[in-house]
Design an enzyme around this catalytic site. Sequence first.
Site, PDB file in Angstrom:
ATOM      1  N   HIS A   1       0.849  -1.191   0.000  1.00  0.00           N
ATOM      2  CA  HIS A   1       0.000   0.000   0.000  1.00  0.00           C
ATOM      3  C   HIS A   1       0.886   1.243   0.000  1.00  0.00           C
ATOM      4  O   HIS A   1       1.259   1.740   1.067  1.00  0.00           O
ATOM      5  CB  HIS A   1      -0.898   0.004   1.237  1.00  0.00           C
ATOM      6  CG  HIS A   1      -1.788  -1.194   1.347  1.00  0.00           C
ATOM      7  ND1 HIS A   1      -3.146  -1.123   1.125  1.00  0.00           N
ATOM      8  CD2 HIS A   1      -1.525  -2.490   1.657  1.00  0.00           C
ATOM      9  CE1 HIS A   1      -3.683  -2.323   1.299  1.00  0.00           C
ATOM     10  NE2 HIS A   1      -2.717  -3.164   1.627  1.00  0.00           N
TER      11      HIS A   1
ATOM     12  N   GLU B   1     -17.952  -4.710  24.329  1.00  0.00           N
ATOM     13  CA  GLU B   1     -17.078  -5.893  24.379  1.00  0.00           C
ATOM     14  C   GLU B   1     -15.901  -5.812  23.429  1.00  0.00           C
ATOM     15  O   GLU B   1     -14.776  -6.189  23.770  1.00  0.00           O
ATOM     16  CB  GLU B   1     -17.877  -7.172  24.089  1.00  0.00           C
ATOM     17  CG  GLU B   1     -18.703  -7.686  25.244  1.00  0.00           C
ATOM     18  CD  GLU B   1     -20.109  -7.144  25.229  1.00  0.00           C
ATOM     19  OE1 GLU B   1     -20.935  -7.614  26.035  1.00  0.00           O
ATOM     20  OE2 GLU B   1     -20.389  -6.237  24.409  1.00  0.00           O
TER      21      GLU B   1
ATOM     22  N   HIS C   1      -4.025   3.034  -3.291  1.00  0.00           N
ATOM     23  CA  HIS C   1      -4.254   2.513  -1.935  1.00  0.00           C
ATOM     24  C   HIS C   1      -3.628   1.140  -1.725  1.00  0.00           C
ATOM     25  O   HIS C   1      -2.764   0.973  -0.863  1.00  0.00           O
ATOM     26  CB  HIS C   1      -5.755   2.450  -1.657  1.00  0.00           C
ATOM     27  CG  HIS C   1      -6.091   2.211  -0.214  1.00  0.00           C
ATOM     28  ND1 HIS C   1      -5.736   1.065   0.458  1.00  0.00           N
ATOM     29  CD2 HIS C   1      -6.757   2.983   0.687  1.00  0.00           C
ATOM     30  CE1 HIS C   1      -6.163   1.142   1.709  1.00  0.00           C
ATOM     31  NE2 HIS C   1      -6.794   2.296   1.873  1.00  0.00           N
TER      32      HIS C   1
ATOM     33  N   HIS D   1     -28.330 -16.254  24.310  1.00  0.00           N
ATOM     34  CA  HIS D   1     -27.378 -16.119  25.405  1.00  0.00           C
ATOM     35  C   HIS D   1     -26.745 -17.451  25.805  1.00  0.00           C
ATOM     36  O   HIS D   1     -25.970 -17.490  26.762  1.00  0.00           O
ATOM     37  CB  HIS D   1     -28.062 -15.492  26.624  1.00  0.00           C
ATOM     38  CG  HIS D   1     -28.268 -14.013  26.491  1.00  0.00           C
ATOM     39  ND1 HIS D   1     -28.953 -13.458  25.439  1.00  0.00           N
ATOM     40  CD2 HIS D   1     -27.871 -12.970  27.280  1.00  0.00           C
ATOM     41  CE1 HIS D   1     -28.980 -12.138  25.582  1.00  0.00           C
ATOM     42  NE2 HIS D   1     -28.337 -11.822  26.690  1.00  0.00           N
TER      43      HIS D   1
END
Length: 711
Positions: free
Chosen positions: A37, A436, A272, A498
């Site tokens: 890149h 999280e 890029h 869950h």
Amino acid sequence: MSSVNVSSLDSAQLDNLCINTIRFLSVDAVEKADSGHPGLPMGAAPMAYVLWTRFLRHNPAHPHWFNRDRFVLSAGHGSMLLYSLLHLTGYDLPLEQIKQFRQWGSKTPGHPERGITPGVETTTGPLGQGFANSVGLAIAEHYLAAHFNRPGHEIVDHHTYVLVGDGDLMEGVSSEAASLAGHLKLGKLICLYDDNRITLSASTHITFTEDRARRFEAYGWHTQTVSNGNDLEAIDGAVRAARAEKERPSLILVHTHIGYGSPHKEDTFDAHGSPLGEKEVKLTKQALGWPLDPPFYIPDNALAHFRLALKRGHHAQAEWDARFSEYSKAWPGLAKEFQHAVAGELPKSWDAGIPVFPADAKGMATRVASGKVMNAISKKLPSLIGGSADLDTSTKTALEAMGDFENPDDEAGNLQGSTGGGWSYAGRNLHFGVREHAMGSIANGLAVHGGIIPFTATFFTFSDYMRPPIRLAALMEQGVVFVFTHDSIAVGEDGSTHQPIEQLASLRAIPNLLVIRPCDANETAVAWRVAIETRNRPVAIVLTRQSVPTLDRTQFGAADGLRRGAYVLADAPDGKPDIILIATGSEVSLIVSAGQKLTESGITARIVSMPSWELFEAQPRSYRDSVFPPSTRARLAVEAGATQGWCKYVGDGGDVIGVDRFGASAPGKTMMREYGFTIENVCKHALKLTAQKRPNRHQTTVKRVANPKKK
């Protein structure tokens, strides 16, 4: 073309020469590799140059000097920018390694990797991870400064700088981390944003048109905009203003041109993710007045200017060494503690307060036992800090009366959720909020900073949100402790969303991750001992919501057997069982009961607790064969999770009782019954495997197993 004339350069010319040196080292390396890149290094070189030559306090001769500023290239695809800077400023990264960019065995991999390249602070590449790591680095600096510094003796005092791109700020993890950083007022965190308005395959106008400055202002950040990414004095002024801002982290939006100088690829995504191409490299060098040959050209004046970093670094470290010497005289106890923490050494008797839990048929949830162990450890291990994703009351991971890591100016009394001990940057409890992904990435930043043993906590099913940082912790060999509770379908009424099913198999698939699922309170205590002692890899401790019996260790194998991954809890009287029953976690007590029931049918069983596959695989073949004798082919594994992987241990003569479908909403005991986790079902499978039903030939016998020696 002949060499650039550098005989009489003024400061502006020298600056320009140095910046172009960064650009074309990067361009030539990408071109030689035919991979990489080039666009980011070409556009971001000026801001990186200003930071590295005017502000960054580091010592290339001693990359691990503790009080150095940290620099993170979150936009890791632009790795040649960092490699060029490391080589030019004098790190142990020879030009030959630059020429071997992205090649087998080189110190210049495609994305920066900690432990491979001197001077690389953290492994980046997955976008947003480095940004979130930098928040962890800044938290670590604030915590250690608050814990160790004393008036007139500031031994921890450095900044964290991070360079990000559009992709970093698009990834959701950056939003989570930026929000928390703003709340915590991490004033020594400075983010340089390579605002080039181009992504890998498009203009940002297609997907990313929000006002990034106002977004970060809403997070509580100090923001500035530099409209010309080649204006060195504007960049310099912005960094100075950011350093002067003590109450907020800073974002500097620098408008740059990706692929700067390329006649046909500047400001396009063609610059890029692909080499410019031989023809375009030639045209770019001509456009910027750079010699076509030789490739990897470094003007002497430029190199001499960059290498001043060695002199500055030596002076900065020597000054700090003198400061630390005075600190050691004034505060010898703290100085010794600091040295141990930085070296990753554990204090003597750090585990002396860990409880031994008495046998109890009712027992306790392993999450509860874990909380008791953590609080015992925390009293003697100040480097242990961490927290949960808004789940302290459920994961039992609050360190009681150890303080909340918060900006002390924001303390508002005894708020709900406070752990006691006051609000300050010396607080040991990190409140991550419902974040999280950022939690895991921030913990990695805490770990790579040094001086800290970080932990995180959430429900096991939400480990899915954390997989990227867990994987990177394993890749970087960092000793983060990931605590997961509510580990099976026994979660019950919360339902399938869950109830973790495939998560154990998923984590076991990550190389270098140590997964431990203890069966009772005393195995949980040993699991924590192992986790704290393990500094070269992350550890996932997987815990129950429901109570499980605390085994009577005078009748069963010692819990320290966990250190070997699997061990015999109880055995046939002659040591030659008809079947081996294997389980982890809450299912161990089930197979203990089933084994005793089987004796009534004349079947002798060896009961094996197997809390960690990884620890077991590290044992010599002789030990593994002693636990699972090849001659005993009848084996039954019982685990409330996906059966994937168990075939290795049960073999073609064995079977597995597991969960290969999603759960349901019902009480935990009902779930376990309906999914086959009953004494009757275990015995049914065992009898089928042994294909024999002998009447009461054997007495119900538990054979005591000697304590295995610690490693």
